[in-house]
Design a protein around this motif. Sequence first.
Motif, mmCIF file in Angstrom:
data_model
loop_
_atom_site.group_PDB
_atom_site.id
_atom_site.type_symbol
_atom_site.label_atom_id
_atom_site.label_comp_id
_atom_site.label_asym_id
_atom_site.label_seq_id
_atom_site.Cartn_x
_atom_site.Cartn_y
_atom_site.Cartn_z
ATOM 1 N N GLY A 197 0.799 -1.220 0.000
ATOM 2 C CA GLY A 197 0.000 0.000 0.000
ATOM 3 C C GLY A 197 0.828 1.264 0.000
ATOM 4 N N TRP A 198 2.087 1.156 0.404
ATOM 5 C CA TRP A 198 2.978 2.318 0.376
ATOM 6 C C TRP A 198 3.271 2.701 -1.068
ATOM 7 C CZ3 TRP A 198 7.823 2.976 -1.758
ATOM 8 C CH2 TRP A 198 8.525 4.127 -1.370
ATOM 9 N N ARG A 199 3.295 3.999 -1.347
ATOM 10 C CA ARG A 199 3.521 4.460 -2.718
ATOM 11 C C ARG A 199 4.606 5.521 -2.741
ATOM 12 N NH1 ARG A 199 -2.045 6.082 -5.502
ATOM 13 N NH2 ARG A 199 -0.509 6.771 -7.044
ATOM 14 N N ALA A 200 5.613 5.278 -3.556
ATOM 15 C CA ALA A 200 6.730 6.212 -3.663
ATOM 16 C C ALA A 200 6.308 7.524 -4.308
ATOM 17 C CB ALA A 200 7.856 5.577 -4.475
ATOM 18 N N ASP A 201 5.342 7.469 -5.232
ATOM 19 C CA ASP A 201 4.957 8.692 -5.944
ATOM 20 C C ASP A 201 4.197 9.673 -5.051
ATOM 21 O OD1 ASP A 201 2.711 7.120 -5.728
ATOM 22 O OD2 ASP A 201 1.978 7.527 -7.747
ATOM 23 N N LYS A 202 3.862 9.241 -3.846
ATOM 24 C CA LYS A 202 3.198 10.130 -2.901
ATOM 25 C C LYS A 202 4.175 10.724 -1.890
ATOM 26 C CE LYS A 202 -0.970 9.352 -4.504
ATOM 27 N NZ LYS A 202 -1.750 10.436 -5.170
ATOM 28 N N MET A 203 5.463 10.424 -2.041
ATOM 29 C CA MET A 203 6.484 10.887 -1.104
ATOM 30 C C MET A 203 7.109 12.188 -1.552
ATOM 31 S SD MET A 203 8.927 7.902 0.370
ATOM 32 C CE MET A 203 9.899 9.178 1.177
ATOM 33 N N HIS A 204 7.365 13.057 -0.585
ATOM 34 C CA HIS A 204 8.121 14.267 -0.879
ATOM 35 C C HIS A 204 9.574 13.880 -1.128
ATOM 36 C CE1 HIS A 204 9.899 18.239 -0.528
ATOM 37 N NE2 HIS A 204 8.687 18.772 -0.471
ATOM 38 N N PRO A 205 10.212 14.421 -2.168
ATOM 39 C CA PRO A 205 11.604 14.039 -2.470
ATOM 40 C C PRO A 205 12.589 14.376 -1.352
ATOM 41 C CG PRO A 205 10.885 15.875 -3.855
ATOM 42 C CD PRO A 205 9.658 15.335 -3.196
ATOM 43 N N ASP A 206 12.272 15.358 -0.527
ATOM 44 C CA ASP A 206 13.166 15.690 0.588
ATOM 45 C C ASP A 206 13.260 14.537 1.588
ATOM 46 O OD1 ASP A 206 13.497 18.144 -0.580
ATOM 47 O OD2 ASP A 206 12.478 19.294 0.981
ATOM 48 N N LEU A 207 12.187 13.785 1.758
ATOM 49 C CA LEU A 207 12.218 12.635 2.660
ATOM 50 C C LEU A 207 13.177 11.568 2.144
ATOM 51 C CD1 LEU A 207 8.403 12.346 3.448
ATOM 52 C CD2 LEU A 207 10.191 12.901 5.104
ATOM 53 N N LEU A 208 13.141 11.316 0.852
ATOM 54 C CA LEU A 208 14.067 10.353 0.261
ATOM 55 C C LEU A 208 15.507 10.824 0.426
ATOM 56 C CD1 LEU A 208 12.031 9.669 -2.997
ATOM 57 C CD2 LEU A 208 12.505 7.976 -1.206
ATOM 58 N N ALA A 209 15.714 12.136 0.310
ATOM 59 C CA ALA A 209 17.051 12.695 0.485
ATOM 60 C C ALA A 209 17.500 12.606 1.935
ATOM 61 C CB ALA A 209 17.071 14.145 0.015
ATOM 62 N N ALA A 210 16.581 12.809 2.862
ATOM 63 C CA ALA A 210 16.932 12.747 4.291
ATOM 64 C C ALA A 210 17.445 11.363 4.667
ATOM 65 C CB ALA A 210 15.723 13.121 5.145
ATOM 66 N N VAL A 211 16.903 10.319 4.054
ATOM 67 C CA VAL A 211 17.389 8.964 4.296
ATOM 68 C C VAL A 211 18.840 8.849 3.837
ATOM 69 C CG1 VAL A 211 17.107 6.524 3.709
ATOM 70 C CG2 VAL A 211 15.090 7.947 4.140
ATOM 71 N N ALA A 212 19.141 9.387 2.664
ATOM 72 C CA ALA A 212 20.514 9.333 2.146
ATOM 73 C C ALA A 212 21.473 10.093 3.061
ATOM 74 C CB ALA A 212 20.559 9.905 0.732
ATOM 75 N N VAL A 213 21.035 11.244 3.570
ATOM 76 C CA VAL A 213 21.874 12.026 4.485
ATOM 77 C C VAL A 213 22.125 11.249 5.769
ATOM 78 C CG1 VAL A 213 21.999 14.122 5.880
ATOM 79 C CG2 VAL A 213 21.130 14.242 3.536
ATOM 80 N N ALA A 214 21.086 10.615 6.303
ATOM 81 C CA ALA A 214 21.235 9.848 7.532
ATOM 82 C C ALA A 214 22.251 8.722 7.355
ATOM 83 C CB ALA A 214 19.887 9.272 7.960
ATOM 84 N N ILE A 215 22.209 8.054 6.220
ATOM 85 C CA ILE A 215 23.092 6.899 5.983
ATOM 86 C C ILE A 215 24.524 7.334 5.692
ATOM 87 C CG2 ILE A 215 23.546 4.937 4.460
ATOM 88 C CD1 ILE A 215 20.493 4.833 3.957
ATOM 89 N N ALA A 216 24.684 8.300 4.788
ATOM 90 C CA ALA A 216 26.015 8.630 4.271
ATOM 91 C C ALA A 216 26.556 9.969 4.735
ATOM 92 C CB ALA A 216 25.984 8.603 2.738
#
Length: 435
Positions: free
Chosen positions: A49-68
């Motif tokens: 039920g989760w949909r990537a197209d409903k996500m703000h791109p900043d959230l996806l970027a925040a994951v990358a910042v947290a990891i790297a």
Amino acid sequence: MRVKLDIDGQRVIYHFELEPRDKPIRRAHNGRVVARFVPEDVIYELPPGWRADKMHPDLLAAVAVAIAGEATRRVLRLSWPVSRAFSDRIAAAYPFQVRPTRASLTPRQPRAGARPALAYSAGGDSTAALRLMPPETVPVFLERVGSSPRLPYSLYYKDAALRACGILRQAGREVWTVGTNVEFTREPIGYANDAVTATPILLLADWLNLDATGYGLILESAYLDKGYRFREYTQSRHWRVYATLFAAVGLPWHLVTAGLSEVVTTRLVLESPYHHVAQSCTRGTFASPCENCWKCFRKRLLEAALAGVDLPPAVLDRYFDIHEASSKLDEAPIKHEDVVLFILQRYRGAHRRMRGLYDELLADEVDVGWLQRWFSPSRELLAAAYAADTERRITQSVPPMTDQDIAAVRAWDRVAAALECGRLAATEPGAEAKR
């Protein structure tokens, strides 16, 4: 650092590539290598039920910042654009800029009716946080999945946490688990930082409409620097960097237990309806902790101290013979030494090693009664939307510290105490760093 993103249905895959200026090795003050960033592909398995197209791109970027973020220098180059506001806030806290940006993108904001999330581990501290947060709080558990040739064998078991999640669901709570191999980007394998443990919250934030990120971070970790000495937490890099990251995407940190010691969180769990699901030991199975680690030693003796019970000498012999525990107790100062002192001061028996440790730490000269009260300056670590409600919930169960208590917390310095009593020599390796 270059980051490419692939999304395949419910799977989000991050590809990391180091650049020449990046610093994948993290060192201690004495030059010893503490950890290394390994640029492996990171996979997250999101719920149906989760949909990537409903996500703000900043959230996806925040994951990358947290990891790297710890390894990145100069620029974090993403394969997708972020808002300029997000990039600016990250640049103020981290030693790099996030690129590319898109001027037309507005920062991520939660919708009306949003609710908080909790980075849930099923341990005692996060369970205490769950008790103190609003009933609509969504616990989210990061589940380690996958394997690595660098980890042919592990002491870590997730059975207890997964069982706890299931029991909470049966009790009517909404709980989510997100599978990921993110821990394999660190050598030695594990969480690179506290932001990583909440990366599933970032990915679920728009789908679940979340507006705050709760943690079970306690007084010893926030203000007492593992129990060694007081620090003004809001001036620490830990707060400045990671709290900024989550605030940049509308998920401010909500540190409900940061003003509570392990003594209080343990008591809150023992008195809560969740006491049968909380287990801090990650080496045992559900309801069967390993009884062979530092956490088991500390938690078991603390529970006995809170109950006013002296454990039998044979039981104490077994706990003191735990190799990891004996090694920790030989350190100066001891990690969570405030909790150890609390335990020792409530022991009335004649066990030789308990009494020896009491004398060695000069426990009769230290007042730790404030461990049973709330460090009220920590209210500044609460998300604004939930601060008043959380303070009410805390003070219903835990009295606030007096001015004298607060002064004692601010004066806490077990490094100085260890130097004064001779447990730590001024010339000992690492003594200057501990100061």
